[in-house]
Design a protein around this motif. Structure first.
Motif, PDB file in Angstrom:
ATOM      1  N   PRO A 129       0.837  -1.207   0.000  1.00 62.66           N
ATOM      2  CA  PRO A 129       0.000   0.000   0.000  1.00 62.66           C
ATOM      3  C   PRO A 129       0.874   1.261   0.000  1.00 62.66           C
ATOM      4  N   PHE A 130       0.328   2.349  -0.506  1.00 61.88           N
ATOM      5  CA  PHE A 130       1.037   3.627  -0.449  1.00 61.88           C
ATOM      6  C   PHE A 130       1.054   4.112   0.999  1.00 61.88           C
ATOM      7  N   SER A 131       2.231   4.419   1.505  1.00 67.09           N
ATOM      8  CA  SER A 131       2.371   4.841   2.896  1.00 67.09           C
ATOM      9  C   SER A 131       1.793   6.232   3.104  1.00 67.09           C
ATOM     10  N   GLN A 132       1.575   6.561   4.372  1.00 70.76           N
ATOM     11  CA  GLN A 132       1.085   7.885   4.697  1.00 70.76           C
ATOM     12  C   GLN A 132       2.086   8.948   4.248  1.00 70.76           C
ATOM     13  N   ARG A 133       3.394   8.610   4.420  1.00 65.04           N
ATOM     14  CA  ARG A 133       4.415   9.581   3.992  1.00 65.04           C
ATOM     15  C   ARG A 133       4.392   9.756   2.483  1.00 65.04           C
ATOM     16  N   SER A 134       4.212   8.678   1.739  1.00 61.69           N
ATOM     17  CA  SER A 134       4.104   8.790   0.279  1.00 61.69           C
ATOM     18  C   SER A 134       2.907   9.643  -0.111  1.00 61.69           C
ATOM     19  N   GLN A 135       1.799   9.451   0.618  1.00 62.67           N
ATOM     20  CA  GLN A 135       0.611  10.260   0.329  1.00 62.67           C
ATOM     21  C   GLN A 135       0.875  11.738   0.583  1.00 62.67           C
ATOM     22  N   GLU A 136       1.574  12.041   1.677  1.00 58.43           N
ATOM     23  CA  GLU A 136       1.879  13.436   1.997  1.00 58.43           C
ATOM     24  C   GLU A 136       2.787  14.049   0.933  1.00 58.43           C
ATOM     25  N   LEU A 137       3.813  13.292   0.542  1.00 64.36           N
ATOM     26  CA  LEU A 137       4.731  13.810  -0.483  1.00 64.36           C
ATOM     27  C   LEU A 137       4.017  14.008  -1.812  1.00 64.36           C
ATOM     28  N   ALA A 138       3.213  13.019  -2.190  1.00 63.15           N
ATOM     29  CA  ALA A 138       2.491  13.115  -3.456  1.00 63.15           C
ATOM     30  C   ALA A 138       1.499  14.277  -3.431  1.00 63.15           C
ATOM     31  N   ALA A 139       0.862  14.493  -2.277  1.00 61.50           N
ATOM     32  CA  ALA A 139      -0.087  15.608  -2.161  1.00 61.50           C
ATOM     33  C   ALA A 139       0.633  16.946  -2.303  1.00 61.50           C
ATOM     34  N   SER A 140       1.824  17.038  -1.690  1.00 57.65           N
ATOM     35  CA  SER A 140       2.603  18.273  -1.822  1.00 57.65           C
ATOM     36  C   SER A 140       3.010  18.507  -3.265  1.00 57.65           C
ATOM     37  N   LEU A 141       3.455  17.414  -3.909  1.00 56.56           N
ATOM     38  CA  LEU A 141       3.855  17.557  -5.317  1.00 56.56           C
ATOM     39  C   LEU A 141       2.654  17.897  -6.190  1.00 56.56           C
ATOM     40  N   ALA A 142       1.504  17.284  -5.879  1.00 63.16           N
ATOM     41  CA  ALA A 142       0.299  17.563  -6.673  1.00 63.16           C
ATOM     42  C   ALA A 142      -0.090  19.032  -6.560  1.00 63.16           C
ATOM     43  N   SER A 143       0.096  19.621  -5.369  1.00 64.42           N
ATOM     44  CA  SER A 143      -0.214  21.046  -5.195  1.00 64.42           C
ATOM     45  C   SER A 143       0.721  21.900  -6.032  1.00 64.42           C
ATOM     46  N   GLN A 144       2.022  21.569  -5.984  1.00 72.23           N
ATOM     47  CA  GLN A 144       2.981  22.302  -6.819  1.00 72.23           C
ATOM     48  C   GLN A 144       2.664  22.111  -8.292  1.00 72.23           C
ATOM     49  N   ALA A 145       2.324  20.875  -8.635  1.00 75.81           N
ATOM     50  CA  ALA A 145       2.030  20.574 -10.038  1.00 75.81           C
ATOM     51  C   ALA A 145       0.821  21.357 -10.526  1.00 75.81           C
ATOM     52  N   ALA A 146      -0.188  21.498  -9.647  1.00 71.98           N
ATOM     53  CA  ALA A 146      -1.390  22.233 -10.048  1.00 71.98           C
ATOM     54  C   ALA A 146      -1.072  23.684 -10.348  1.00 71.98           C
ATOM     55  N   VAL A 147      -0.247  24.298  -9.489  1.00 73.72           N
ATOM     56  CA  VAL A 147       0.147  25.700  -9.718  1.00 73.72           C
ATOM     57  C   VAL A 147       0.950  25.815 -11.009  1.00 73.72           C
TER      58      VAL A 147
END
Length: 640
Positions: A289-307
């Motif tokens: 499963p995707f770890s909580q830390r992976s989810q946090e990192l991916a969410a941060s990257l997704a925010s940067q990616a959206a901008v």
């Protein structure tokens, strides 16, 4: 934290060691023989009387979580390269209570050390992750190509989460105002996936649609066992390619207004990033499963990616808007002078083509000149807009094909028609006078004389008009025609509305006497002023730093290396390199463009000869012209 307490046997203190009580095991090991199988964390009793330190030096645990309690008689110092491992030095006859407390303190110290080491690792990992995210953010913010940006977003997202595969959906607006998702990109380490674009509604019936509609992050342990959600996994891909989609991390990419502009979908987190999931057995072994830390990192990257993506799309829209402005500007130029239709586009193709050839040069004076993508774009826009200043030139001058303006020539023709009618009327009057005086007897001879005079006058008038029409052509004016014009201007005719008028007005004579071309000095100055108008207009545009040279490039496209060009009389060292390329392209197209009212098209070979003559006269750059010919740049616009 369970530890192990070790002592060497035989030992007279063995009963004491075995009697110690705590959350640890007590084990004895041989002083001689095979290396012990250490279990850490560990506390080792070392007896100075038996040289246990020497033994430990040879068989010390490879892990870090261990220390020594050194037992000795008297105050003898500890001499060993293991000094840093010695937690306590106690007398051999220390009480059991002292030994108990020392062991407890030793294990507590090991626990504290382990906690500090773990904290350091976590801090280093967090710092590394932040650095990675920062590097990714910088990369995302500088990428201007939308497709390349999407590739970068998905690649980096998969790297930081160890995902085997992934895809990106973008939100697209519909003509009626609605929105839907468009499948834009997919990547996979384990399979070569054929790309097929499709759309999805933004609703809760699909995984990506749900994330876009609700703004929720979905961390799914097993996509085949989804519970408590309205959507299910579409297994078509798995069935077609023999894949097994298991863990999924699906993140909405939202802008600053919290509006979803896309969805990032990551599939199958792996224990080892390099693993290939080529079978279901590999999926069972590798996928987690995707770890909580992976989810946090991916969410941060997704925010940067959206901008970054929103900025990129905005940049794309601005670029399209500017492209439309440039095209409209070119249309405005060509609508003023339809005979030059396509000129700006052809000059752009030739100049950009020549710049690309220069960029590839690996020998000669220009081997170090390189053009970035932005600089090529700068050349492109400068070429398209180089003649924009023509909108500031009077249209009648801009399209003047002959020496006389159409209205002037029409006036001359009307004047000659009037004179012709006057000559015919005069002949008829003379005939009538003769008949009234002499009757209708013997009129043949006088009438013949009158008609011959009329014929001669009309012939002279026709010859005069032909000379005028010949002089009106924008060619070199022969001296005999020039003299004839003076003669014609000396003739006069009776104007019934006023005094006698010359056959040619002074302004008409002046224009017809232009030695070459169709423009007089003032009209030529107006035409040449289009460069100044172009520079002023282009200078008013707030160009980005990548395009700021456009006005300077455009203003020099009629300059010559010896300073004889116009309007600024620049010398070679003052003319931008890009403008030197454009000058060759501009001259070539002006010579070879389809027939215009004031000139015929010149064959390509003859055009190159004419430009070659200017090169020999040191007016144009010889090396650039050689590249223009050798690379056959002129073929880029053949047939246009």
């Amino acid at each position: 934290m369970v530890g192990t307490l070790y002592y060497f046997r035989p030992s007279s203190l063995a009963p004491v060691f075995r009697g110690l009580r705590g959350p640890y095991k007590v084990m004895s090991i041989e002083r001689e023989g095979a290396d012990p199988d250490w279990t850490t964390p560990a506390v080792l009793f070392a007896d100075a009387a038996r040289d246990d330190l020497g033994r430990i030096e040879k068989v010390a645990p490879k892990a870090d979580a261990w220390c020594i309690i050194y037992l000795l008689d008297g105050d003898a110092p500890v001499r060993s390269r293991l000094n840093s491992r010695v937690f306590a030095v106690l007398p051999r006859r220390a009480s059991r209570l002292v030994l108990q407390k020392s062991v407890e303190s030793a294990f507590e110290n090991l626990r504290s050390g382990a906690d500090r080491a773990r904290t350091r690792r976590q801090l280093l990992a967090a710092a590394s992750e932040l650095e990675t995210l920062n590097e990714i953010g910088v990369a995302l913010s500088t990428e201007r190509n939308t497709d390349a940006l999407l590739e970068l977003i998905l690649t980096k997202s998969r790297e930081i989460t160890s995902a085997d595969a992934g895809s990106i959906y973008l939100v697209e607006e519909e003509p009626g105002g609605g929105k839907h998702l468009v499948f834009r990109l997919t990547q996979s380490d384990s399979h070569s996936v054929p790309f097929r674009q499709f759309t999805l509604p933004i609703d809760t019936q699909s995984i990506a649609g749900y994330a876009a509609a609700t703004g929720e992050i979905l961390n799914i342990k097993d996509a085949y066992r989804i519970r408590n959600h309205p959507f299910r996994l579409n297994r078509d891909f798995d069935q077609t390619f023999g894949y097994r989609t298991k863990s999924m991390l699906v993140l909405p990419m939202r802008n600053q207004k919290k509006e979803a502009i896309g969805v990032l979908q990551l599939i199958n987190a792996k224990k080892h990033l390099e693993a290939k999931l080529t079978s279901r057995a590999m999926v069972r072994e590798e996928v987690v499963p995707f770890s909580q830390r992976s989810q946090e990192l991916a969410a941060s990257l997704a925010s940067q990616a959206a901008v970054a993506l929103e900025n990129n799309l905005l940049y794309r829209d601005i670029h399209r808007l500017f492209e439309g402005f440039v095209k409209a500007s070119v249309t405005a130029i060509e609508s003023r002078d339809p005979t030059t239709f396509g000129h700006s586009e052809r000059v752009m193709k030739l100049t950009v083509g020549l710049a690309e050839v220069v960029d590839r040069c690996d020998a000669g004076p220009y081997k170090d000149i390189r053009f970035t993508r932005e600089e090529i774009q700068e050349i492109r826009y400068a070429s398209l807009l180089h003649d924009f200043g023509k909108v500031g030139v009077r249209e009648e001058v801009l399209v003047k094909a002959k020496k006389l303006y159409p209205a002037q020539l029409e006036l001359v023709r009307k004047r000659f028609q009037y004179i012709r009618k006057a000559i015919e009327a005069e002949a008829n009057r003379k005939k009538l006078d003769y008949v009234l005086r002499n009757g209708n007897q013997n009129f043949e001879a006088p009438f013949t004389e009158i008609e011959t005079e009329q014929k001669n006058q009309l012939q002279t008038l026709d010859e005069f008009l032909q000379h005028i029409l010949q002089a009106n052509e924008p060619t070199v004016l022969p001296q005999k025609i020039s003299d004839k014009l003076v003669e014609i201007a000396g003739w006069a005719f009776a104007d019934p509305s006023g005094p006698t008028e010359p056959l040619l007005a002074q302004e008409e004579l002046r224009l017809l006497s232009i030695p070459k071309g169709s423009l007089d000095p003032e009209e030529r100055r107006q035409i040449e002023s289009h460069v100044i108008h172009s520079f002023r207009f282009l200078s008013e545009i707030p160009w980005t730093k990548e395009l700021k040279k456009i006005p300077e490039i455009a203003k020099a496209h009629h300059e010559k290396l010896d300073g004889s060009g116009y309007p600024y009389k620049m010398k070679a060292e003052e003319i931008p390199f890009q403008a030197k390329m454009m000058t060759i392209s501009d001259i070539f197209d002006a010579l070879t463009a389809r027939d215009r009212p004031y000139k015929r098209a010149v064959p390509v070979g003859r055009a190159l000869e004419i430009i070659g003559d200017e090169v020999k006269s040191q007016l144009l750059d010889p090396l650039l012209f050689r590249l223009f010919v050798e690379a056959k740049i002129f073929e880029l616009t053949a047939g246009e």
